[in-house]
Design an enzyme around this catalytic site. Structure first.
Site, PDB file in Angstrom:
ATOM      1  N   TRP A   1     -23.657   3.099 -13.391  1.00 48.38           N
ATOM      2  CA  TRP A   1     -22.703   2.149 -13.963  1.00 48.38           C
ATOM      3  C   TRP A   1     -21.275   2.660 -13.815  1.00 48.38           C
ATOM      4  CZ3 TRP A   1     -21.549   1.150 -19.771  1.00 48.38           C
ATOM      5  CH2 TRP A   1     -20.872  -0.069 -19.914  1.00 48.38           C
TER       6      TRP A   1
ATOM      7  N   HIS B   1     -23.371  15.905 -10.194  1.00 46.52           N
ATOM      8  CA  HIS B   1     -24.113  16.242 -11.410  1.00 46.52           C
ATOM      9  C   HIS B   1     -23.879  17.704 -11.791  1.00 46.52           C
ATOM     10  CE1 HIS B   1     -26.100  12.504 -11.992  1.00 46.52           C
ATOM     11  NE2 HIS B   1     -26.958  12.591 -11.001  1.00 46.52           N
TER      12      HIS B   1
ATOM     13  N   ARG C   1     -33.188   0.448 -14.970  1.00 49.77           N
ATOM     14  CA  ARG C   1     -34.401   0.275 -15.753  1.00 49.77           C
ATOM     15  C   ARG C   1     -34.138  -0.566 -16.998  1.00 49.77           C
ATOM     16  NH1 ARG C   1     -37.609   2.661 -19.713  1.00 49.77           N
ATOM     17  NH2 ARG C   1     -35.924   4.058 -20.318  1.00 49.77           N
TER      18      ARG C   1
END
Length: 318
Positions: free
Chosen positions: A66, A126, A283
Site C-alpha cells: 500500500w 525490508h 489478503r
C-alpha cells in the site's frame, strides 16, 4: 551471487524458513547477497543521487504494498495524474513492479537498473536501519519513509503469506520465532527502534508512519508524505481533489480487484526460484485480524515483549 558464498555459508541459519542471520538480523537467504552488495563501499555499492532518493522501509507484511502504491502515485502524479485512471501504471502493474526492492535487484546483480529510474528515485527495502549503508543514512538528500504495524497482525499476515510456498508451516512456529527475535526481519523490536530513533534524530530525512493510523486517516497521511518528499499538494490540486484521487486509486479494494493483481505473478522472488502470485499481496488489508488466529495468552505475551523493548519510545501495540 557466488562471490558471497563463503560469507553466507558461515551465517547462522533457519533452513525451514530459508533465513540467515546477518549482522544480528534474520533475513531471507536469497537476499543476503543483495544486502552485502548494497553495503559495499566504493564500486558496486549503493550510489545516491544529488537530486535525492526516497527509500520506503518496512518490516515484511506491514503495509509495504500500500505504501508503495501511495508513494508512487503521489510522487508521479504530474506524469501520471491519478484521475486519469485508465492510463495509470498502477492499473496494469503491481506496486512491487513500480517500486523495486533494493535487495532483490542487487542480489540478482541488477543494481545498475536503478540508474534508469527517474529522479527522485523511489525504491524500497525490508532492511533494518542498522543494515543500511551510510550512503543512505548519512545523506541529507536521501529521505526514508518507514511504516510499521501491530506485530500481532504482522505475524498473522506473514504466516498466511509464507504458507503459499511453505504449506506445512504452523502459526505457532512463526509466533515462537518472533518472540525469540528470530523471525523474518527479526528482532521485530529492533527493526522498529532503529527507524524510530533515526526519525527522532533526523526528522527531516526519516518519516515514521504507523499502518493503523494510515488506515484511519489516509488523506492526512498522503498529504504528510507529499510534504516530506518535497512535493506538497498545491491549492489547485487540493481543490481539484487530487489527494482523494490518489487514495481512491490506491485503495485496498481497488487494487485487489485489478486484473493484474488477481492472476499474474510478481517479480518478487523467493527460495527455490518461485514467485509469489500478485493476489498474495492483497489478503485483507485491515487491522485486528490477529484475534482470529492468536489466543489472548499469546497476544499478552507478545505485547509484553514489545512493551518492554519499546517502553522508552512511547510506542505501544497493546
Amino acid at each position: 551471487m557466488e562471490e558471497y558464498g563463503s560469507i553466507i555459508s558461515s551465517l547462522p541459519s533457519n533452513p525451514k524458513m530459508h533465513l540467515n542471520c546477518y549482522q544480528g538480523v534474520w533475513v531471507q537467504r536469497t537476499w543476503v547477497p543483495g544486502i552485502i552488495a548494497i553495503q559495499r563501499r566504493g564500486g558496486g555499492g549503493f550510489t545516491p543521487r544529488r537530486r535525492g532518493d526516497v527509500v520506503l522501509a518496512s518490516p515484511p507484511k506491514c503495509g509495504t504494498t500500500w505504501l508503495k502504491a501511495l508513494a508512487f502515485a503521489t510522487m508521479a502524479r504530474r506524469a501520471h495524474p491519478p484521475a486519469q485512471q485508465l492510463q495509470h501504471p498502477l492499473l496494469r502493474l503491481n506496486p512491487h513492479d513500480c517500486v523495486p526492492f533494493m535487495e532483490k535487484l542487487f542480489a540478482a546483480g541488477l543494481g545498475s537498473k536503478m540508474d534508469a529510474l527517474p529522479s527522485p528515485r523511489l525504491m524500497a527495502t525490508h532492511m533494518h536501519h542498522s543494515l543500511l549503508p551510510t550512503s543512505i543514512t548519512d545523506n541529507l538528500d536521501c529521505k526514508i519513509i518507514y511504516i510499521c504495524r501491530d506485530p500481532k497482525d504482522m505475524l498473522v499476515s506473514m504466516w498466511q503469506f509464507a504458507r503459499r510456498i511453505l504449506p506445512e508451516l504452523q502459526f505457532h512456529d512463526v509466533f515462537e520465532l518472533a518472540c525469540e527475535g528470530r523471525c523474518l526481519s527479526g528482532p521485530i523490536w529492533d527493526h522498529i527502534l532503529g527507524y524510530w530513533n533515526a526519525s527522532k534524530a533526523r526528522p527531516e530525512t526519516v518519516l515514521f508512519l504507523r499502518y493503523e493510523e494510515m488506515l484511519r486517516y489516509p488523506i492526512d497521511n498522503v498529504r504528510k508524505l507529499a510534504r516530506f518528499v518535497g512535493q506538497p499538494f498545491s491549492p489547485d490540486e487540493e481543490e481539484a481533489g487530487v489527494v482523494m484521487d490518489i487514495v481512491r486509486l490506491c485503495s485496498f479494494e481497488k487494487m485487489k480487484n485489478l486484473k493484474v493483481n488477481k492472476a499474474d505473478s510478481s517479480s518478487v522472488h523467493v527460495p527455490r526460484n518461485n514467485t509469489f502470485a500478485n493476489d498474495s499481496f492483497f489478503r485483507r488489508g485491515e487491522a485486528g485480524d490477529w484475534t482470529n488466529h492468536m489466543t489472548p495468552e499469546m497476544a499478552r505475551r507478545l505485547d509484553a515483549i514489545m512493551n518492554e523493548k519499546l517502553h522508552e519510545t512511547g510506542i505501544s501495540f497493546s
